[in-house]
Design an enzyme around this catalytic site. Structure first.
Site, PDB file in Angstrom:
ATOM      1  N   ASP A  37       0.850  -1.193   0.000  1.00 49.78           N
ATOM      2  CA  ASP A  37       0.000   0.000   0.000  1.00 49.78           C
ATOM      3  C   ASP A  37       0.886   1.243   0.000  1.00 49.78           C
ATOM      4  OD1 ASP A  37      -3.227   0.512   0.936  1.00 49.78           O
ATOM      5  OD2 ASP A  37      -1.840   2.206   1.074  1.00 49.78           O
ATOM      6  N   ILE A  38       0.519   2.226  -0.813  1.00 51.81           N
ATOM      7  CA  ILE A  38       1.297   3.450  -0.960  1.00 51.81           C
ATOM      8  C   ILE A  38       1.231   4.321   0.303  1.00 51.81           C
ATOM      9  CG2 ILE A  38      -0.487   4.999  -1.919  1.00 51.81           C
ATOM     10  CD1 ILE A  38       1.515   5.660  -4.180  1.00 51.81           C
ATOM     11  N   ASN A  53     -12.960  -3.131   2.355  1.00 49.73           N
ATOM     12  CA  ASN A  53     -13.926  -2.061   2.560  1.00 49.73           C
ATOM     13  C   ASN A  53     -14.900  -2.040   1.393  1.00 49.73           C
ATOM     14  OD1 ASN A  53     -12.548  -1.242   4.906  1.00 49.73           O
ATOM     15  ND2 ASN A  53     -11.118  -0.008   3.707  1.00 49.73           N
ATOM     16  N   GLY A 108     -15.816   2.855   3.704  1.00 50.91           N
ATOM     17  CA  GLY A 108     -14.541   3.546   3.542  1.00 50.91           C
ATOM     18  C   GLY A 108     -13.758   3.109   2.318  1.00 50.91           C
ATOM     19  N   GLN A 109     -14.476   2.652   1.275  1.00 53.14           N
ATOM     20  CA  GLN A 109     -13.797   2.192   0.053  1.00 53.14           C
ATOM     21  C   GLN A 109     -13.504   3.386  -0.856  1.00 53.14           C
ATOM     22  OE1 GLN A 109     -16.099  -0.479  -2.430  1.00 53.14           O
ATOM     23  NE2 GLN A 109     -14.325  -1.069  -3.655  1.00 53.14           N
ATOM     24  N   SER A 110     -12.214   3.634  -1.097  1.00 54.39           N
ATOM     25  CA  SER A 110     -11.837   4.762  -1.961  1.00 54.39           C
ATOM     26  C   SER A 110     -11.499   4.310  -3.377  1.00 54.39           C
ATOM     27  CB  SER A 110     -10.665   5.539  -1.359  1.00 54.39           C
ATOM     28  OG  SER A 110      -9.536   4.711  -1.218  1.00 54.39           O
ATOM     29  N   HIS A 131     -10.334  -5.153  -3.328  1.00 54.66           N
ATOM     30  CA  HIS A 131      -8.984  -5.348  -2.781  1.00 54.66           C
ATOM     31  C   HIS A 131      -9.086  -5.746  -1.320  1.00 54.66           C
ATOM     32  CE1 HIS A 131     -10.052  -1.084  -2.423  1.00 54.66           C
ATOM     33  NE2 HIS A 131      -9.394  -1.073  -1.275  1.00 54.66           N
ATOM     34  N   HIS A 150      -7.026  -5.592   2.144  1.00 56.27           N
ATOM     35  CA  HIS A 150      -5.909  -5.033   2.898  1.00 56.27           C
ATOM     36  C   HIS A 150      -5.373  -6.116   3.825  1.00 56.27           C
ATOM     37  CE1 HIS A 150      -6.847  -0.641   2.277  1.00 56.27           C
ATOM     38  NE2 HIS A 150      -8.066  -1.119   2.083  1.00 56.27           N
TER      39      HIS A 150
END
Ligand code: AMP
Ligand code: ZN
Length: 113
Positions: A29-30, A86, A92-94, A99, A101
């Site tokens: 994750d960035i 999410n 809270g899914q952006s 995906h 986490h």
């Protein structure tokens, strides 16, 4: 389709890869939320866990098996980790591509915020 994770899966946008095969990709994750934080995505576009069907059972089994293997290799299978996906706005899914986490190497609070 203009999807960030489809572009990462296709190699059009670079990522810090941990693992890749025909069906999925794992990358760091960035914006890590734990000392170890990586994402696992199917290469095929699926909008979120809300779009999964019975036909996706083999894919999901494979995703969790890869997560278990990676966490063993990374040495967090004993200390533990959290797998989270999410869904939607309240979840809270952006990024609207399924995906998972994987967070580890610190104690994680429950319930989440
Ligand atoms: P979510 O908020 O559950 O949709 O998670 C999306 C995650 O993708 C966030 O943790 C972001 O930090 C991460 N992310 C966004 N862009 C990138 C990128 N280019 N490479 C790696 N991770 C990313
Ligand atoms: Zn996508």
């Amino acid at each position: 389709m203009d999807c960030l994770f489809c572009k990462i899966a296709a190699g059009e946008i670079p990522s810090n890869k941990l693992y890749e095969d025909d069906t999925l990709l794992a990358f760091y994750d960035i914006d890590p939320q734990a000392p170890l934080h990586f994402l696992v995505i199917p290469k095929r576009h699926i909008g979120s866990a809300a779009k999964l069907t019975e036909e996706d059972a083999p894919l999901l089994g494979h995703i969790y098996a890869v997560i278990a293997n990676l966490c063993r290799e990374l040495g967090v299978d004993e200390s533990g980790y959290r797998v989270v996906t999410n869904v939607g706005t309240d979840g809270g899914q952006s990024v609207r591509h399924l995906h998972f986490h994987v967070l580890a190497k610190r104690g994680l609070a429950w319930p989440p915020g």
